[in-house]
Scaffold this active site. Structure first.
Site, PDB file in Angstrom:
ATOM      1  N   GLU A  52       0.827  -1.210   0.000  1.00 25.50           N
ATOM      2  CA  GLU A  52       0.000   0.000   0.000  1.00 25.50           C
ATOM      3  C   GLU A  52       0.867   1.268   0.000  1.00 25.50           C
ATOM      4  OE1 GLU A  52      -3.817   1.798   2.517  1.00 25.50           O
ATOM      5  OE2 GLU A  52      -2.425   0.411   3.486  1.00 25.50           O
ATOM      6  N   LYS A 126      -9.528   2.743  -3.115  1.00 22.99           N
ATOM      7  CA  LYS A 126      -9.931   2.164  -1.822  1.00 22.99           C
ATOM      8  C   LYS A 126     -11.276   2.741  -1.375  1.00 22.99           C
ATOM      9  CE  LYS A 126      -7.912   1.606   2.843  1.00 22.99           C
ATOM     10  NZ  LYS A 126      -6.674   1.867   3.607  1.00 22.99           N
ATOM     11  N   CYS A 169      -6.020  -2.828   1.872  1.00 25.97           N
ATOM     12  CA  CYS A 169      -5.859  -2.782   3.334  1.00 25.97           C
ATOM     13  C   CYS A 169      -7.193  -2.921   4.072  1.00 25.97           C
ATOM     14  CB  CYS A 169      -5.100  -1.515   3.735  1.00 25.97           C
ATOM     15  SG  CYS A 169      -4.378  -1.612   5.408  1.00 25.97           S
TER      16      CYS A 169
END
Length: 296
Positions: A52, A126, A169
């Site tokens: 990430e 994300k 994540c």
């Protein structure tokens, strides 16, 4: 196209203290990761995923506007362009998680997907953005300061070697997007992360194998290693891994070393598992409406 595809997962430490200039972080991290990508390709990796926002520390530990300087346009920013050339040179697919600037000052936590011929296939932004206090010293996961929630849905990218989805994540705690990636045709889903011991480590080898089993695909989970000053939020515990649709670990990295984790995905196993467990056939979407209508 062969059923077997070699996967490379790159986990690495940040070598520069967070007090240093943003560009210094980017330059040193990009230099390091180019070497690691070359190492992965030399070991036969056909699809390579980085961690990430790979080109710096996990700056979301603090709320400091200097880190906006790390953001770039995607795909027209210099890092995406640089890695497009690298992917073409090596003949590898690269999943490239970076900090995206859209327009003048809108920011996303993004991963660009680059095909093995160097072409840009698209990006994932994300969706789930945490704001979590860790400890009593003011440190935490202050991501809402830096990122707008993703707005591009759950795309799957048809690369030369496999159909690739991305979940980033904190997304991994939400099964809904993981299912949508499966419905959209993903054969492998990558989850580049930055997560520390003491908060969610007990979930690291639980949730994502469960996603793999529930959706009949491979998952490549990537986490950085080491501790990062000046914040010292905790230990990034590595242990990047590839897990198959049965929930079995194909390969796993160390806890504390820069490493290229190599594993082989087998598309024949995806078909075998899906023919046995007909989860997509037997799902009942007409009964799930309350999931999108109930707000707590």
């Amino acid at each position: 196209m062969t059923n077997k595809v070699k996967i490379g997962l790159i986990q690495a430490s940040n070598d520069v203290d967070g007090n240093e200039p943003v560009q210094l972080h980017k330059d040193k991290a990009i230099e390091k990761h180019i070497k690691l990508v070359r190492d992965a390709a030399a070991k036969g990796a056909q699809i390579i995923c980085l961690q990430e926002i790979f080109y710096g520390p996990y700056f979301c530990t603090e709320q400091n506007s200097k880190w906006y300087e790390a953001a770039e346009e995607v795909p027209n920013g210099p890092t995406t362009i640089q890695f497009q050339a690298l992917a073409k040179e090596l003949g590898t697919v690269i999943v490239l998680p970076i900090y995206e600037r859209d327009g003048i000052a809108t920011y996303y936590n993004t991963a660009a997907v680059i095909d093995a011929d160097g072409s840009y296939l698209g990006k994932y932004r994300k969706h789930h953005i945490p704001q979590v206090n860790v400890g009593n010293d003011g440190n935490g996961f202050w991501e809402k300061y830096y990122f707008k929630p993703g707005n591009l849905g759950y795309p799957v990218f048809d690369t030369q070697f496999a159909k690739v989805g991305v979940y980033i994540c904190y997304d991994r705690h939400f099964p809904e997007g993981a299912r949508l990636l499966g419905l959209n045709g993903a054969e492998i889903v990558f989850n580049p992360s930055a997560t520390v011991a003491g908060l969610s480590e007990y979930l690291w080898k639980l949730e994502q194998p469960a996603h793999a089993v529930a959706n009949g695909y491979y998952v490549g989970a990537i986490n950085r290693v080491g501790t990062e000053g000046p914040w010292n939020l905790g230990e990034f515990y590595g242990q990047s891994y590839l897990v198959d649709p049965r929930g079995s670990m194909v390969s796993i990295g160390s806890r504390d070393q820069d490493e290229v984790v190599i594993g082989v995905m087998d598309k024949a196993l995806i078909r075998e598992v899906r023919n046995t467990w007909q989860f997509f056939r037997d799902r009942r979407p007409e009964t799930y409406g309350a999931m999108s209508s109930i707000n707590e």
